[in-house]
Design a protein around this motif. Sequence first.
Motif, short mmCIF file in Angstrom:
data_model
loop_
_atom_site.label_atom_id
_atom_site.label_comp_id
_atom_site.label_asym_id
_atom_site.label_seq_id
_atom_site.Cartn_x
_atom_site.Cartn_y
_atom_site.Cartn_z
N ASP A 204 -11.76 63.19 31.51
CA ASP A 204 -11.04 63.08 30.24
C ASP A 204 -10.02 64.21 30.22
O ASP A 204 -10.34 65.35 29.87
N PHE A 205 -8.81 63.89 30.63
CA PHE A 205 -7.83 64.96 30.80
C PHE A 205 -7.33 65.53 29.47
O PHE A 205 -6.70 66.58 29.45
N GLU A 206 -7.62 64.86 28.37
CA GLU A 206 -7.26 65.39 27.04
C GLU A 206 -7.78 66.81 26.84
O GLU A 206 -7.12 67.64 26.22
N ASP A 207 -9.01 67.05 27.32
CA ASP A 207 -9.67 68.34 27.07
C ASP A 207 -9.79 69.19 28.32
O ASP A 207 -10.57 70.12 28.38
N TYR A 208 -9.01 68.85 29.33
CA TYR A 208 -9.04 69.58 30.59
C TYR A 208 -8.57 71.02 30.37
O TYR A 208 -7.59 71.27 29.68
N THR A 209 -9.30 71.97 30.94
CA THR A 209 -8.86 73.37 30.88
C THR A 209 -8.52 73.86 32.28
O THR A 209 -9.05 73.36 33.28
N PHE A 210 -7.64 74.85 32.34
CA PHE A 210 -7.08 75.30 33.61
C PHE A 210 -8.15 75.81 34.58
O PHE A 210 -8.11 75.52 35.77
N ASN A 211 -9.11 76.54 34.06
CA ASN A 211 -10.10 77.15 34.94
C ASN A 211 -11.29 76.25 35.20
O ASN A 211 -11.75 75.54 34.32
N SER A 212 -11.80 76.34 36.40
CA SER A 212 -12.99 75.59 36.80
C SER A 212 -14.18 76.04 35.93
O SER A 212 -14.28 77.22 35.63
N PRO A 213 -15.08 75.14 35.48
CA PRO A 213 -15.16 73.71 35.76
C PRO A 213 -14.32 72.82 34.84
O PRO A 213 -14.66 71.64 34.66
N HIS A 214 -13.23 73.34 34.31
CA HIS A 214 -12.20 72.56 33.62
C HIS A 214 -12.69 71.83 32.36
O HIS A 214 -12.04 70.89 31.90
N ASN A 215 -13.83 72.25 31.82
CA ASN A 215 -14.36 71.57 30.62
C ASN A 215 -14.53 70.07 30.89
O ASN A 215 -14.31 69.23 30.03
N GLU A 216 -14.93 69.76 32.13
CA GLU A 216 -15.11 68.36 32.52
C GLU A 216 -16.55 68.13 32.99
O GLU A 216 -17.27 69.08 33.33
N SER A 217 -16.94 66.88 33.04
CA SER A 217 -18.29 66.52 33.47
C SER A 217 -18.48 66.78 34.97
O SER A 217 -17.51 66.94 35.71
N LYS A 218 -19.74 66.80 35.39
CA LYS A 218 -20.03 66.98 36.80
C LYS A 218 -19.44 65.83 37.63
O LYS A 218 -18.87 66.05 38.70
N SER A 219 -19.55 64.60 37.10
CA SER A 219 -19.01 63.46 37.87
C SER A 219 -17.50 63.59 38.06
O SER A 219 -16.97 63.26 39.12
N CYS A 220 -16.81 64.09 37.04
CA CYS A 220 -15.36 64.31 37.16
C CYS A 220 -15.08 65.38 38.21
O CYS A 220 -14.26 65.18 39.11
N ASN A 221 -15.77 66.51 38.09
CA ASN A 221 -15.52 67.61 39.04
C ASN A 221 -15.87 67.20 40.47
O ASN A 221 -15.19 67.61 41.41
N ASP A 222 -16.92 66.38 40.61
CA ASP A 222 -17.29 65.89 41.94
C ASP A 222 -16.19 65.00 42.52
O ASP A 222 -15.83 65.11 43.70
N ALA A 223 -15.64 64.12 41.68
CA ALA A 223 -14.59 63.21 42.15
C ALA A 223 -13.33 63.99 42.54
O ALA A 223 -12.69 63.70 43.56
N ILE A 224 -13.00 64.99 41.72
CA ILE A 224 -11.83 65.82 42.01
C ILE A 224 -12.04 66.59 43.32
O ILE A 224 -11.14 66.68 44.17
N ALA A 225 -13.26 67.12 43.50
CA ALA A 225 -13.56 67.88 44.72
C ALA A 225 -13.45 66.96 45.94
O ALA A 225 -12.92 67.36 46.99
N GLU A 226 -13.92 65.73 45.78
CA GLU A 226 -13.86 64.80 46.91
C GLU A 226 -12.40 64.46 47.24
O GLU A 226 -12.01 64.38 48.40
N ALA A 227 -11.61 64.26 46.20
CA ALA A 227 -10.18 63.97 46.41
C ALA A 227 -9.53 65.12 47.19
O ALA A 227 -8.85 64.89 48.20
N ASN A 228 -9.76 66.35 46.73
CA ASN A 228 -9.14 67.50 47.40
C ASN A 228 -9.65 67.65 48.83
O ASN A 228 -8.91 68.07 49.72
N ASN A 229 -10.91 67.27 49.03
CA ASN A 229 -11.50 67.34 50.36
C ASN A 229 -10.85 66.34 51.32
O ASN A 229 -10.57 66.66 52.48
N ILE A 230 -10.57 65.13 50.81
CA ILE A 230 -9.95 64.11 51.66
C ILE A 230 -8.50 64.48 51.99
O ILE A 230 -8.04 64.29 53.11
N VAL A 231 -7.81 65.03 50.99
CA VAL A 231 -6.43 65.48 51.26
C VAL A 231 -6.47 66.55 52.35
O VAL A 231 -5.66 66.53 53.28
N GLY A 232 -7.44 67.45 52.22
CA GLY A 232 -7.69 68.41 53.29
C GLY A 232 -6.71 69.57 53.32
O GLY A 232 -5.79 69.65 52.50
#
Length: 274
Positions: free
Chosen positions: A50-78
């Motif tokens: 939910d990017f409405e409430d996203y904050t700059f610093n980790s864990p970005h005020n986001e759920s674990k599933s969101c942070n996991d998906a973001i981490a996976e995306a960054n991992n694939i980009v490499g």
Amino acid sequence: MQLMTCTNFVGMIGNPLLKLDRDVPATYEYFWSHGMISDEIFLAISHSCDFEDYTFNSPHNESKSCNDAIAEANNIVGEYINNYDVILDVCYPSIVMQELRLRKYATKISVGVDVCMTYETFFYFNLPEVQQALHANRTHLKYHWSMCSDILNYSNTDGNINILPTLQRIVEHKIPLWVFSGDQDSVVPLLGSRTLVRELAHTMGLHVTVPYSTWFRKGQVGGWVTEYGNFLTFATVRGASHMVPFAQPDRALRLFQSIVLGQRLPNTTNPPIG
Ligand SMILES: *[C@@H]1O[C@H](CO)[C@@H](O)[C@H](O)[C@H]1NC(C)=O
Ligand SMILES: *[C@@H]1O[C@H](CO)[C@@H](O)[C@H](O)[C@H]1NC(C)=O
Ligand SMILES: *[C@@H]1O[C@H](CO)[C@@H](O)[C@H](O)[C@H]1NC(C)=O
Ligand SMILES: *[C@@H]1O[C@H](CO)[C@@H](O)[C@H](O)[C@H]1NC(C)=O
């Protein structure tokens, strides 16, 4: 009494972080549209963040599933992709630093750009003879020169600030404002900036004064541009990185010329292609 008029001000801001709720999802849309992440990861991010409430610093005020998906995306980009210009090859810092120490000279050209420039700059500005020639570092600081450092103690919450009200105040004072985007940048991609500028124009009731169209430089498309209310311009620079002059110095210069001279970018080229 005569009022002082200031007609020489212009505002310009390139690949700017303006508002997280738009600029952050834009990065993942950019990854997705450039084949850098899968449909599945993109959908996972879209569903769980939910990017409405996203904050700059980790864990970005986001759920674990969101942070996991973001981490996976960054991992694939490499780490073999330069996020600031996704079409350039990467620099291998250890190799270039060794070359610099041995020969004081190194380049690694990709798409006409020296992709190791950051390391060369670091090496160059830390040479004692260069510092002496520039009359820099006369106080013999205890740390190295670097392009970005933590010396200024930036606040952890600065990244959350919505910059659009500031841009609005600039335009309300009838100061021409240009927001531009190097279109190869995935860190602050044009996708977010373009939307935010359009929304700002809408908020201020500014109408389109130049419809979204190509601009030209030396017979080629320099990028795309649109203008609102004669004062607010959004422009892309084709093939440019996060730091626009880094990969497209000539197009950057042409853009800069238009900005400081208060002229629109050329919307035609001669001779025509046909
Ligand atoms: C974090 O998100 C919640 C809603 O999920 C919101 O109410 C809260 O204000 C957010 N916190 C910050 C610091 O933005
Ligand atoms: C300043 O100079 C000293 C040597 O006198 C050097 O060790 C240090 O890295 C330099 N710092 C900067 C910020 O240039
Ligand atoms: C930054 O923080 C450090 C440690 O808290 C302090 O020593 C330093 O003076 C601060 N720098 C500035 C520019 O405020
Ligand atoms: C190009 O810009 C000029 C001046 O702003 C305008 O009159 C003209 O219609 C534009 N041409 C095209 C092809 O958009």
